[in-house]
Design an enzyme around this catalytic site. Sequence first.
Site, PDB file in Angstrom:
ATOM      1  N   LYS A 172      31.616  93.259  63.780  1.00 11.10           N
ATOM      2  CA  LYS A 172      31.740  92.030  63.058  1.00 11.10           C
ATOM      3  C   LYS A 172      33.204  91.208  63.438  1.00 11.10           C
ATOM      4  CE  LYS A 172      31.488  95.307  60.323  1.00 11.10           C
ATOM      5  NZ  LYS A 172      31.757  96.312  59.254  1.00 11.10           N
ATOM      6  N   THR A 205      39.495  91.069  50.020  1.00 12.26           N
ATOM      7  CA  THR A 205      38.499  91.467  51.065  1.00 12.26           C
ATOM      8  C   THR A 205      38.914  93.169  50.928  1.00 12.26           C
ATOM      9  OG1 THR A 205      40.738  91.318  52.962  1.00 12.26           O
ATOM     10  CG2 THR A 205      39.577  89.363  52.542  1.00 12.26           C
ATOM     11  N   GLY A 207      37.245  96.828  51.237  1.00 14.33           N
ATOM     12  CA  GLY A 207      36.164  97.290  51.513  1.00 14.33           C
ATOM     13  C   GLY A 207      34.700  96.223  52.176  1.00 14.33           C
ATOM     14  N   THR A 208      35.482  95.342  52.649  1.00 16.01           N
ATOM     15  CA  THR A 208      34.049  93.924  52.690  1.00 16.01           C
ATOM     16  C   THR A 208      33.121  94.287  54.309  1.00 16.01           C
ATOM     17  OG1 THR A 208      35.865  93.410  54.545  1.00 16.01           O
ATOM     18  CG2 THR A 208      35.201  91.665  52.843  1.00 16.01           C
ATOM     19  N   GLY A 209      33.552  95.437  54.079  1.00 15.17           N
ATOM     20  CA  GLY A 209      33.106  96.583  55.653  1.00 15.17           C
ATOM     21  C   GLY A 209      31.787  96.804  55.305  1.00 15.17           C
ATOM     22  N   CYS A 210      32.092  98.550  53.941  1.00 16.04           N
ATOM     23  CA  CYS A 210      30.966  99.136  52.871  1.00 16.04           C
ATOM     24  C   CYS A 210      29.727  98.239  51.924  1.00 16.04           C
ATOM     25  CB  CYS A 210      31.967  99.810  52.035  1.00 16.04           C
ATOM     26  SG  CYS A 210      33.360 100.410  52.628  1.00 16.04           S
TER      27      CYS A 210
END
Length: 262
Positions: A172, A205, A207-210
């Site tokens: 990412k 933004t 917690g976008t990865g989770c």
Amino acid sequence: MIVAIGGSDPSGGAGIQADIKTITVFGGYAAAVITALTAQNTLGIAGVVAVEPSFVGQQLELVLTDLPVAAIKIGMLHSAAIVREVAAVLESLAFGIPIILDPVLISSSGTPLLDNPGIRALCQLLLPQAALVTPNLPEARLLTGLDIQSGDDFGLACDHLLAGGAAAVLIKGGHLEGDTVVDYLRTGEGLEYRHRAPKLTSQSTHGTGCTLASAIATLVGEGRTLADAVAQGHAFVHQAILEAHPMGKGIGPLNHLCQLAR
Ligand code: PLP
């Protein structure tokens, strides 16, 4: 049903709370194996209490030996001992179940969420079991040891992680400078896919990865191809940022429920 393995975020934006909301809005049944409790809010992480590694293993074993699991999403693991425990249970009980590994190494506010022995154990024991690993740029640097400076280096970093045993890699690129975010997916079969989106300026933004990894896990569990799942996961995260209600004094949560509002 989808099993999320990870840490609790009491502010509800990241970790297991984000996983459960995301899996649910995608129509999945969410099971959750907790590895650690964090004390955090939108301003950052103030403390972490880990769950006894053998108890993490016991939670996972009881879920996997009873329920019909379609996919597994891994987030924060906290320590090498928990990585080893999770890897051992998965190796004996999760054969054939796609594992989406979000290598949660450091929070965006700078708190380490997995120590160095944990990173080594993750590379050695979990990467080879992953259907997809989803590092952001700092995580890709830590996992590969490569000095990734631009999107041009993503291919090399992907190859490094594919050689480490992951079946596919999604890097990412949100941490790179510029107006466009480019995420790069490469699979062991040679499929390549670049996802470009305008970079959003937002305070929402956390917690976008989770959220992205949970969306992908749910869609893969439904039988979608990896490329489809990644594309739809991206679209969801983008929308959830755009439709977020600003919350807290720091970096607030996405609106995980944006699809329900329609
Ligand atoms: N807390 C937990 C439990 C997490 O799993 C994560 C990320 O995966 C974070 C915090 C960090 O989230 P962010 O870096 O988006 O703030």
